[in-house]
Design a protein around this motif. Structure first.
Motif, short mmCIF file in Angstrom:
data_model
loop_
_atom_site.label_atom_id
_atom_site.label_comp_id
_atom_site.label_asym_id
_atom_site.label_seq_id
_atom_site.Cartn_x
_atom_site.Cartn_y
_atom_site.Cartn_z
N PHE A 299 0.82 -1.19 0.00
CA PHE A 299 0.00 0.00 0.00
C PHE A 299 0.87 1.26 0.00
O PHE A 299 2.09 1.19 -0.09
CB PHE A 299 -0.94 -0.02 1.21
N VAL A 300 0.26 2.40 0.12
CA VAL A 300 0.97 3.67 0.10
C VAL A 300 1.87 3.76 1.33
O VAL A 300 1.41 3.57 2.46
CB VAL A 300 -0.02 4.84 0.07
N THR A 301 3.17 4.02 1.12
CA THR A 301 4.14 4.06 2.21
C THR A 301 4.71 5.46 2.33
O THR A 301 5.07 6.08 1.34
CB THR A 301 5.26 3.04 1.96
N ARG A 302 4.83 5.95 3.60
CA ARG A 302 5.34 7.29 3.86
C ARG A 302 6.32 7.21 5.02
O ARG A 302 6.00 6.67 6.08
CB ARG A 302 4.20 8.25 4.20
N TRP A 303 7.57 7.69 4.80
CA TRP A 303 8.59 7.72 5.85
C TRP A 303 8.62 9.10 6.51
O TRP A 303 8.55 10.11 5.82
CB TRP A 303 9.97 7.42 5.27
N HIS B 21 18.45 8.35 0.98
CA HIS B 21 17.67 8.40 -0.25
C HIS B 21 16.43 7.54 -0.05
O HIS B 21 16.53 6.38 0.37
CB HIS B 21 18.50 7.89 -1.42
N VAL B 22 15.24 8.11 -0.32
CA VAL B 22 13.97 7.40 -0.13
C VAL B 22 13.49 6.88 -1.47
O VAL B 22 13.33 7.66 -2.42
CB VAL B 22 12.90 8.32 0.50
N LEU B 23 13.28 5.57 -1.55
CA LEU B 23 12.73 4.94 -2.76
C LEU B 23 11.50 4.14 -2.33
O LEU B 23 11.60 2.97 -1.94
CB LEU B 23 13.77 4.02 -3.42
N GLY B 24 10.32 4.77 -2.39
CA GLY B 24 9.08 4.07 -2.03
C GLY B 24 9.09 3.62 -0.58
O GLY B 24 9.08 4.44 0.34
N ASP B 25 9.15 2.31 -0.37
CA ASP B 25 9.12 1.77 0.98
C ASP B 25 10.52 1.53 1.53
O ASP B 25 10.69 0.82 2.52
CB ASP B 25 8.32 0.46 1.02
#
Length: 1088
Positions: free
Chosen positions: A346-350, A369-373
């Motif tokens: 599902f939608v992932t947010r850090w 570096h953020v790549l999706g999950d």
């Protein structure tokens, strides 16, 4: 993971070393559920517990804003905890605290967030007032009685009852749907009632609200038209259903029609999930527990009767409320790079805690570096330390997970014990451990005896975790090994001393023995071991320690006088501190075996026959012998030998030989007594012949009271008579009796066993009979074996017991009734036909289920009085609920002798087993009637009366003492006693005015004696004088003497002081010594 020298380190809390050494950020360990419904009558408690080092501090947000707990006097937070408690003793409304709450636990190393907790107050709205018109339908038509309960929070539990508070009977034709409506597939004449009432029970408030009852009128006709099935719910030919993963799926199909349709369920493209699927409400409801993605698809329900059928398709879609798997954060590391992964579909947010800054929308940071999950950290620095939170969400919910990044800088250190001694067996693989830690990762090297370069290669191998492996330890490998950890921040070392020992082994092991009972057996166990190691030798028999009755030494075990109990496997085990060895042997005790029993011959053929027997104890093989009574009578010869694990064999026979069985005996009873012999040489003549055959009589003479008749057919009638003889001749013949040759096992079994008309405790049994010629004996009965296989109540345990019931019937279509069954249970049964000795093979096995019934009485029902104003009632579930419990029904009323008060009814959910009753009148007694409820109705009643308590007398005293009339009575009694005391005191004071003390006493005693004479009917008084005519003469010391004249009148105030003083003077002048001597008054006074 560890970076190269000069770098830093990232670690998670789950790493064991870091948990033991370093501080840790908070972790939520306990919290309230996301959808939190509270009872308005209780205080509100919102839980939030967390752990961390140092101990976390807590704060709350309400509806997205900071919640200042200190400003609200009703809200308190528990010590060392974030749990909130809202109290309403000083007023306030629970509804004012509804909203969305979130707990924050924080310390120096980060922040942990709880779920967002939606707090709502339970509501039990009243049923809207409405006027219900009578429902008028024709017989055979379908009908739906709507319930439409008020929308409570949480939704109420609905059920239908009549005016007598009895549940409406439900079956295949009449049942309640999932929405609470009552559905009639077809209405019958007896359905006409005026009290169909829907009830709504609200769980939190424990209240039941009742809807105005429906009145149902049914128009009847001579002939009711049948109809094809149609669906009452759901409507149309197809519908859809969405369910969340791991929740419960309920699909419902209710059909109308006459006759009542039958419901069947299918799944297109596959089978129904057998272990998870259940059918309820007479197959109208399909339930699947713990739904998963593979349960999605098209489900079809079909309703049919003999006029036709109809189908409805339900398309089921399964969605996930949360991401798959656990809520943990996965980590992959290489050198100075860390990769944090939160796997979710599902939608992932850090976010970076505690400021909740979304990393995907923040300013670029070259170290992460953020790549999706996934978050990737490179070239980590001390400032990288933080708590990172992942939020995975979709339209159905969200999932939170935290990761703590701690960048460390630490010199090398050794984590294992210092100067450890390791003893190993030669030629074994050996591992020397040297656990260490440091940041950056130190370089580790091994040295032997403090000399040479590092050990790595050849016989040695150094592992990355600090362990040194020696492939095969030898004597020359003994010595002291040193491990040294080195980094730019320092050096640390540790030493391990290695000793190599010889192997402990058994050189002469025990051997298998066979011994005759009563003899002596010896098992050897000789051992060699390293001289520096101490060893112990232990013996076991069948893996259990030996008792001390046998002789044991270091090298042997001796068993004297062996018997059957000594047979088994004996093991010798030798142990040192670092190794062990063992060897075992078996002892066999030889003895005469027990004989087999119940020999039986069956299945005869031209050259074979089957022999069956019951084995005795202590057998290893069987020897079959035979006697040939034609050529070699009386001689028994060996035929075959068989293994001891058999109990039935087919014997191959030789033609033209008569084989005999042993112990085939026919006997008669009551031989002649010694006094009835009447001569010497007594013997018996026995005659027999087959009944109605017209054959000649067979006869034999014997001196005993038994005779064996050979070669008889199975269960054939014979005419038999006996005559006694001695040397003088024969005696009278006995009367002729009819006897039968032996029975055999029936060859045919009952067939087509089935049941019909199954209710809660009975079932009709039908079967096809056997040919009576196949019974091979006297027909006794058709014997039904049946047992309770399982209960349809989930989780109910019981003891399985096989029962039998016999049916004696020779009818062409036999039938019987099987009763005393347990309701709501699964049964199995089979049938045999039985003669006097044997049973036939079993029939087909039939399984059937009994219907739901009323439950048994509760297991116990106790009444305790906890105070003057309350009674506490507690009970337990019935041993046999006989169905699905829907609750309990409690009726109670006051009792006073033969008079009883108005009954009061209380109902409870099935998980409620206690109740506290507040007494409006503490002195009243109550009679209680408790019963459990199923859909069928109320079960057996458990009646109890409020007990007689030992403190009731005390209670009554306390009650009386507080009453006004009792206090007034006590005061009046006290006042009367006070007045009497005052009068007595006054009288005593007046008595002091008398001229003389003795005279006063004399008068009083005289007055008492006069009263006594009056009371005793003028009897003479001791000391009085009696005249000749029997009259009593007046005493010398009478009252008359003290007055003037004979009247002796008193004064106006009742006294006689003046008269007394005058008389006294007179007595003194005349002399009163003589009168005192003769007066009884003076005599009595002299005793005073």
């Amino acid at each position: 993971f560890f970076p190269p020298p000069g770098g830093v380190v990232i670690t998670l809390l789950c790493v064991h070393v870091c948990v033991c050494v370093f501080k840790q950020p908070p972790t939520i360990i306990k919290q309230s559920v996301k959808d939190y419904i509270v009872d308005p009558r209780d205080n509100i408690i919102i839980e939030c517990e967390a752990k961390g080092t140092p101990v976390p501090t807590f704060s709350w947000r309400r509806n997205g804003k900071f919640f200042n707990i200190g400003k609200d006097p009703r809200v308190t937070m528990r010590k060392r905890s974030g749990t909130l408690e809202v109290g309403f003793r000083s007023g306030g409304r629970p509804e004012d605290y509804e909203g969305e709450y979130q707990c924050f636990a924080s310390n120096d190393y980060g922040v942990a967030l709880s779920n967002k907790i939606l707090l709502r107050v339970s509501k039990a709205p009243l049923w809207p007032k409405e006027v219900l018109e009578p429902m008028v339908v024709s017989e055979g038509s379908p009908l739906v009685l709507p319930c439409n309960p008020p929308p409570g929070l949480p939704p109420p539990f609905t059920f239908w009852m009549n005016s007598a508070m009895t549940p409406i009977p439900q079956d295949k034709r009449v049942s309640m749907g999932l929405n609470g409506d009552l559905y009639f597939s077809n209405v019958l004449a007896h359905d006409a009632h005026t009290d169909y009432s829907c009830n709504a029970r609200f769980l939190f408030t424990h209240t039941i609200q009742q809807k105005n009852p429906f009145t149902l009128k049914v128009h009847t006709s001579r002939k009711v038209a049948e109809s094809t099935p149609t669906f009452l719910s759901p409507s149309g030919s197809e519908s859809s259903k969405m369910v969340l993963r791991d929740e419960q799926l309920l699909l419902e199909c209710i059909a109308a029609g006459l006759p009542t349709p039958t419901i069947k369920w299918f799944k297109k493209g596959g089978d129904l999930p057998g272990r998870k699927v259940k059918f309820e409400n007479y197959n109208k409801t399909l339930k699947i527990v713990s739904v998963s993605e593979e349960d999605a698809g098209e489900y079809v329900c079909m309703a049919n009767n003999h006029l036709g059928s109809i189908r409805h398709s339900i398309f089921v879609q399964v969605k996930g409320e949360q991401g798959p798997g656990s809520s943990g954060v996965l980590v992959r590391t290489t050198a100075s790079t860390a990769v944090f992964v939160h796997r979710s579909a599902f939608v992932t947010r850090w976010c970076l805690l505690p400021v909740l800054v979304a990393l995907s929308g923040s300013l670029p940071n070259p170290s992460r570096h953020v790549l999706g999950d996934t978050i990737i950290f490179r070239s980590v620095q001390m400032g990288t330390s933080a708590v990172y939170q992942c939020n995975a969400s979709n339209e159905h919910g969200y999932l939170l997970a935290n990761a703590f990044v701690s960048v460390l800088d630490m010199p090398p250190r050794m984590l294992g014990p210092k100067n450890q001694l390791i003893k190993v067996i030669e030629n074994n693989r050996t591992l020397l451990d040297c656990p260490f830690f440091g940041s950056p990762l130190p370089e580790l090297r091994w040295f032997k005896n403090g000399q040479g370069s590092g050990l790595d290669g050849g016989q040695y191998r150094a592992h990355i975790n600090g362990t040194l492996e020696i492939k095969r330890a030898r004597t020359e490998d003994e010595g002291t090994y040193t491990c040294v950890a080195n980094s730019i921040l320092g050096t640390a070392e540790n030493q391990v001393r290695l000793e190599v020992k010889e192997k402990t082994r058994i050189v002469r092991a025990p051997e298998h023995r066979s011994a005759v009972r009563g003899s002596t057996v010896r098992f050897d166990c000789k051992v060699t071991s390293d001289p520096s190691l101490s060893v112990t030798v232990a013996w076991t028999k069948d893996d259990k320690p030996l008792h001390m009755g046998w002789r044991k030494d270091e090298e042997s075990l001796t068993i004297p006088n062996v018997n059957e109990g000594d047979e088994g496997t004996y093991m010798c085990t030798v142990k040192s501190e670092i190794d062990q060895d063992s060897a075992s042997a078996r002892l066999t005790v030889l003895d005469r075996p027990d004989p087999p029993m119940d020999l039986d011959l069956s299945d005869p053929a031209a050259r074979s026959v089957r022999l069956t027997w019951i084995p005795g104890n202590d057998h290893r093989k069987f020897l079959v012998q035979f006697e040939e009574d034609h050529w070699e009578p009386g001689v028994w010869r060996d035929l075959f030998t068989y293994p001891g694990d058999l109990n039935s064999v087919i014997l191959q026979l030789v033609p033209f030989v008569n084989y005999q069985k042993r112990n085939m005996l026919i006997s008669w009873s009551f031989p002649l007594l010694d006094l009835e012999r009447n001569g010497a040489n007594l013997h018996y003549s026995v005659w027999w012949r087959r009944k109605d055959s017209g054959d000649e009589w067979n006869n034999v003479t014997t001196v005993g009271s038994k005779h064996v008749v050979h070669n008889t057919e199975t269960y054939v009638p014979y005419e038999i008579k006996i005559q006694a003889r001695n040397e003088f001749g024969p005696g009278p013949e006995s009367n002729m009796v009819i006897g039968y040759s032996g029975e055999d096992k029936p060859t045919d079994s009952p067939t087509d066993l089935r049941v019909s008309k199954v209710d809660s405790t009975k079932a009709n049994v039908h079967w096809k009979p056997v040919d009576m010629n196949s019974v091979l004996g006297e027909f006794k009965e058709y014997r039904l074996y049946y047992w309770r296989e399982s209960s349809l109540v989930p989780g109910l345990t019981f003891t399985k017991e096989r029962k039998t019931k016999g049916f004696f019937s020779t009818a062409a279509d036999p039938t019987g009734i099987l009763s005393d069954l347990v309701p709501f249970s699964q049964y199995k049964m089979f049938m045999v036909v039985a003669n006097s000795r044997y049973e036939s093979p079993p029939s087909n096995t039939v399984a059937f289920s009994t219907k739901e019934g009323v439950p048994d009485a509760p297991r116990f029902f106790r009444i305790n009085r906890r105070s003057f104003d309350t009674l506490h009632l507690e009970w337990d579930k019935p041993l046999e609920p006989n169905g699905m419990l829907i609750g309990y029904q409690l009726k109670y009323q006051t009792v006073n002798g033969s008079r009883v008060g108005r009954p009061i009814l209380e109902t409870f959910l099935p998980n409620v087993t206690d109740f506290t009753l507040r007494l409006p009148d503490r002195s009243a007694r109550y009679k209680f009637y408790l019963s459990a409820l199923t859909q069928v109705g109320a079960g057996e009643v458990f009646a109890e009366e409020s007990p007689h308590f030992a403190n009731e007398a005390y209670m009554d005293q306390v009650d009386i003492a507080t009453q006004g009339w009792f206090i007034g009575l006590m005061c009046a009694i006290a006042l009367i006693i006070l007045i009497l005391l005052i009068v007595c005191f006054i009288k005593r004071s007046r008595g002091g005015k008398y001229p003389g003390k003795n005279e006063g006493r004399r008068f009083i005693i005289s007055l008492i004696l006069k009263k006594t004479v009056s009371d005793e009917d003028n009897k003479p008084l001791q000391g009085s004088q009696t005249s000749l005519d029997g009259n009593v003469k007046e005493s010398d010391d009478s009252l008359v003497d003290y007055g003037e004249g004979g009247d002796g009148q008193f004064n106006e105030d009742g006294s006689f002081i003046g008269q007394y003083t005058v008389k006294k003077d007179k007595d003194e002048t005349e002399g009163n010594e003589s009168s005192e001597a003769t007066s009884p008054v003076n005599a009595i006074y002299s005793l005073a």
